[in-house]
Design an enzyme around this catalytic site. Sequence first.
Site, PDB file in Angstrom:
ATOM      1  CG  HIS A  67      -1.976   0.952   1.265  1.00 37.17           C
ATOM      2  ND1 HIS A  67      -1.800   2.257   1.654  1.00 37.17           N
ATOM      3  CD2 HIS A  67      -3.284   0.830   0.926  1.00 37.17           C
ATOM      4  CE1 HIS A  67      -2.949   2.902   1.565  1.00 37.17           C
ATOM      5  NE2 HIS A  67      -3.866   2.057   1.122  1.00 37.17           N
ATOM      6  CE1 TYR A  68      -1.794   6.813   0.762  1.00 38.10           C
ATOM      7  CE2 TYR A  68      -3.076   5.253  -0.532  1.00 38.10           C
ATOM      8  CZ  TYR A  68      -3.017   6.285   0.382  1.00 38.10           C
ATOM      9  OH  TYR A  68      -4.174   6.795   0.912  1.00 38.10           O
TER      10      TYR A  68
END
Length: 181
Positions: free
Chosen positions: A128-129
């Site tokens: 995920h970022y």
Amino acid sequence: MAQDAQNLIWIDLEMTGLDPQNDAIIEIATIVTDGQLNVLAEGPVLAIHQPESVLDRMDDWNRKQHGESGLTERVRRSTIGEAEAEHLTLGFVSEWVPPNESPICGNSICQDRRFLARCMPRLEAYFHYRNLDVSTLKILVERWAPALKEGLQKQSTHRALDDIRESIAELRYYRDTVLKI
């Protein structure tokens, strides 16, 4: 083992230095925990071969640290390159967490993420970022509640798997003593 979007992927790299443009990854390890920080699985711990010319560029601190821990010699003997290490690590994490679900977890994890973006972009893109960086809590405790830091014991071996275990234990400590949740 089944994929679970709530699982967390913890990663640590050992590098020849701190410059993501000029230094190299020499060790990678991963652990997967559930959302409550219970260890579900430990991934491969891989020494990544680097040519002698890369190892020769290490500064004194890295040369001493990785030499004394035995990592430099493991790197010299390793037949695993960055691409294979990335492939093996992706194979492990994909068994436990779907793509783009887990934040990248660890201590000073932005630094590891910078190296992954250059050297192992497929692995970096799997996360995920967001980042779950234990260092954030460490900095806040040092500034706002320094007495609480005394209860935290770390070995600081600068070996990837040991560092992950310590990061997980450190986050548990902060959860139980600082956050009290």
